[in-house]
Design an enzyme around this catalytic site. Structure first.
Site, PDB file in Angstrom:
ATOM      1  N   HIS A 121     -28.523 -20.838 114.592  1.00 20.90           N
ATOM      2  CA  HIS A 121     -27.204 -21.431 114.816  1.00 20.90           C
ATOM      3  C   HIS A 121     -26.639 -21.815 113.440  1.00 20.90           C
ATOM      4  CE1 HIS A 121     -24.356 -24.589 116.104  1.00 20.90           C
ATOM      5  NE2 HIS A 121     -24.442 -24.097 117.329  1.00 20.90           N
ATOM      6  N   ASP A 198     -35.643 -26.263 115.065  1.00 24.47           N
ATOM      7  CA  ASP A 198     -34.434 -26.599 115.813  1.00 24.47           C
ATOM      8  C   ASP A 198     -34.767 -26.404 117.291  1.00 24.47           C
ATOM      9  OD1 ASP A 198     -32.089 -26.540 117.209  1.00 24.47           O
ATOM     10  OD2 ASP A 198     -31.005 -25.272 115.781  1.00 24.47           O
ATOM     11  N   GLN A 201     -32.440 -25.908 122.171  1.00 27.68           N
ATOM     12  CA  GLN A 201     -32.352 -25.167 123.439  1.00 27.68           C
ATOM     13  C   GLN A 201     -33.638 -25.166 124.257  1.00 27.68           C
ATOM     14  OE1 GLN A 201     -29.705 -24.237 124.808  1.00 27.68           O
ATOM     15  NE2 GLN A 201     -28.212 -24.196 123.154  1.00 27.68           N
ATOM     16  N   LYS A 224     -27.546 -31.706 125.504  1.00 24.28           N
ATOM     17  CA  LYS A 224     -28.035 -30.468 126.127  1.00 24.28           C
ATOM     18  C   LYS A 224     -29.184 -30.769 127.094  1.00 24.28           C
ATOM     19  CE  LYS A 224     -26.828 -27.760 122.047  1.00 24.28           C
ATOM     20  NZ  LYS A 224     -25.637 -26.987 122.406  1.00 24.28           N
ATOM     21  N   CYS A 362     -21.642 -19.592 117.497  1.00 20.80           N
ATOM     22  CA  CYS A 362     -22.074 -20.172 116.207  1.00 20.80           C
ATOM     23  C   CYS A 362     -23.290 -19.442 115.648  1.00 20.80           C
ATOM     24  CB  CYS A 362     -22.369 -21.669 116.320  1.00 20.80           C
ATOM     25  SG  CYS A 362     -20.962 -22.630 116.839  1.00 20.80           S
TER      26      CYS A 362
HETATM   27  N1  PLP Z   1     -28.934 -25.447 117.212  1.00 23.31           N
HETATM   28  C1  PLP Z   1     -28.886 -24.756 118.347  1.00 23.31           C
HETATM   29  C2  PLP Z   1     -29.959 -23.739 118.635  1.00 23.31           C
HETATM   30  C3  PLP Z   1     -27.847 -24.972 119.252  1.00 23.31           C
HETATM   31  O1  PLP Z   1     -27.795 -24.270 120.388  1.00 23.31           O
HETATM   32  C4  PLP Z   1     -26.858 -25.945 118.945  1.00 23.31           C
HETATM   33  C5  PLP Z   1     -25.711 -26.146 119.841  1.00 23.31           C
HETATM   34  O2  PLP Z   1     -25.251 -25.259 120.510  1.00 23.31           O
HETATM   35  C6  PLP Z   1     -26.973 -26.648 117.748  1.00 23.31           C
HETATM   36  C7  PLP Z   1     -28.017 -26.379 116.908  1.00 23.31           C
HETATM   37  C8  PLP Z   1     -25.991 -27.710 117.385  1.00 23.31           C
HETATM   38  O3  PLP Z   1     -26.095 -28.777 118.281  1.00 23.31           O
HETATM   39  P1  PLP Z   1     -25.060 -29.989 118.250  1.00 23.31           P
HETATM   40  O4  PLP Z   1     -23.686 -29.379 118.308  1.00 23.31           O
HETATM   41  O5  PLP Z   1     -25.390 -30.773 119.477  1.00 23.31           O
HETATM   42  O6  PLP Z   1     -25.292 -30.745 116.995  1.00 23.31           O
END
Ligand code: PLP
Length: 404
Positions: A121, A198, A201, A224, A362
């Site tokens: 992301h 990270d 998900q 999430k 993203c």
């Molecule tokens: N990393 C992953 C794999 C994500 O799916 C997301 C959000 O879609 C993020 C980071 C960023 O999360 P946040 O917008 O809650 O900070």
């Protein structure tokens, strides 16, 4: 097929969208919120609103106790050794930025290497790139195979003594692929590199154990996980957090301030300057309880079954191409439709009450890897059922007939 009986807990599902009952298939962007979470926020604002860590009166003490109870509950959720290893942030993005700005600035030098993957992301790319421009370290990329999996061999070939950090996603938010992060972490460790996972998900459907994983950092967002917006977690291994400088400075993170100098509190307070999202953290505790009450195993089984059904149904459409076919996946499926832009599909589904996400999610480097500008992404939650999949398939067929 299992049913979790959770739909009644989600008021959002009672509404009509464009005259149709809402079919919510965008849980990877954010999960709907159960009543327990909504009520916890409104109860806090109605009766308990007070600042934390400032003592002096009953409401403040109670808010502090509840806030710290959630820290302990998060520590248990991910099997951290100690609650002091849990830092509250505003989301995965801020958790990663904290590591980059604090750990990265202190420990990275020109010529060092940080390894990322092609499926990250943007939240796990851009902060590193920005600091790399300033400091002069290099970024190496783990490639993604045609199946949408990380190329472990290519990664192992990239590891050398210059690598100081390997930062990767547990599961791809675009393809759904679950990575064998344990293997990536142990290879990094053997070269003395630090690791950041990270976990945005995977938290609803995996029992994540940071001690077993042996990662140094792990980041995720409450929203999430059926929790509120504006709350995130950074897990940091105690020894490493204690070597890191503050990320932001202000109230609630100092021991003493004089005109000459400031002394600081220890982590996690060191990294929590200012008033946090108190109602959000407390409500997050209710979201964790909500998931516990159902159980991560049951949620995982339910979502695996629905995902398998969805993939099977999509295969019946000759005009649909699913991107990525890893057997190890979370509740996410991305696809493209012949000759049609994903956003046109998204709009026509929305007109029929079906909410999906379209675009690059993203993850532009990943989209480029697969030669597409975007996809239609379907992601499932505890409230979804077979009927939702049928509605999607019916609506998709109709969209195709209208567009082509
Ligand atoms: N990393 C992953 C794999 C994500 O799916 C997301 C959000 O879609 C993020 C980071 C960023 O999360 P946040 O917008 O809650 O900070």
């Amino acid at each position: 097929m299992t049913s979790l009986g959770a739909r009644a807990e989600f008021p959002a599902l009672e509404q009509k969208i464009n005259g149709h009952s809402l079919v919510y298939l965008d849980s990877a962007a954010t999960a709907l919120k159960p009543k327990a979470v909504i009520e916890a926020i409104s109860h806090f604002y109605a009766y308990e609103a007070a600042n934390v860590h400032r003592g002096a009166h009953a409401l403040g003490d109670s808010a502090t106790e509840k806030f710290e109870d959630v820290r302990a509950s998060v520590a248990r959720l991910i099997q951290a050794k100690d609650a002091t290893e849990i830092v509250f942030t505003k989301g995965t993005t801020e958790s990663i930025n904290l590591v980059v700005q604090s750990w990265g600035r202190r420990f990275l030098r020109a010529g060092d290497v940080v390894i990322l993957t092609e499926m990250e992301h943007h939240a796990n790319i851009v902060p590193w790139q920005n600091l790399a421009d300033e400091i002069g370290f290099h970024i190496r990329w783990i490639p993604v195979t045609d199946a949408g999996e990380l190329d472990l061999q290519a990664y192992q070939n990239q590891l050398d003594e210059k690598v100081k950090m390997v930062s990767l996603t547990f599961a791809s938010n675009s393809l759904g692929t679950v990575n064998e992060v344990e293997k990536f972490i142990s290879a990094a460790k053997s070269m003395g590199a630090k690791t950041l996972i990270d976990a945005a998900q995977v938290m609803t459907i995996r029992n994540v154990d940071v001690q077993k994983l042996n990662c140094d950092f792990l980041a995720f967002s409450a929203h999430k996980l059926y929790g509120p917006f504006g709350v995130g977690v950074l897990y940091g291994r105690g020894e490493i957090l204690s070597e890191m400088p503050p990320y932001q400075c202000g109230g609630a993170m100092i021991a003493e301030v004089t005109k000459e100098k400031t002394t600081f509190l220890l982590p996690p307070q060191l990294f929590e300057a200012g008033t946090p999202n108190i109602s959000g953290v407390i409500a997050f505790g209710h979201a964790i309880q909500f998931i516990r009450d159902i159980s991560a195993e049951k949620i995982s089984k339910h979502e695996q079954e629905l995902t398998a059904r969805l993939l099977e149904k999509l295969k019946e459409f000759s005009f649909v191409r699913v991107i990525g076919d890893s057997p190890s996946r979370v509740n996410i499926v991305s696809f493209v439709v012949d000759r049609v832009h994903p956003s046109d599909i998204g709009q026509l589904l929305n007109q029929q009450g079906v909410a999906v996400r379209t675009g690059h999610h993203c993850t532009q480097p990943l989209m480029k890897r697969f030669g597409v500008t975007g996809t239609v992404r379907v992601s499932l939650g505890v409230y979804n059922n077979e009927g939702d999949i049928e509605e999607l398939i019916r609506a998709l067929k109709k969209a195709w007939e209208i567009l082509v």
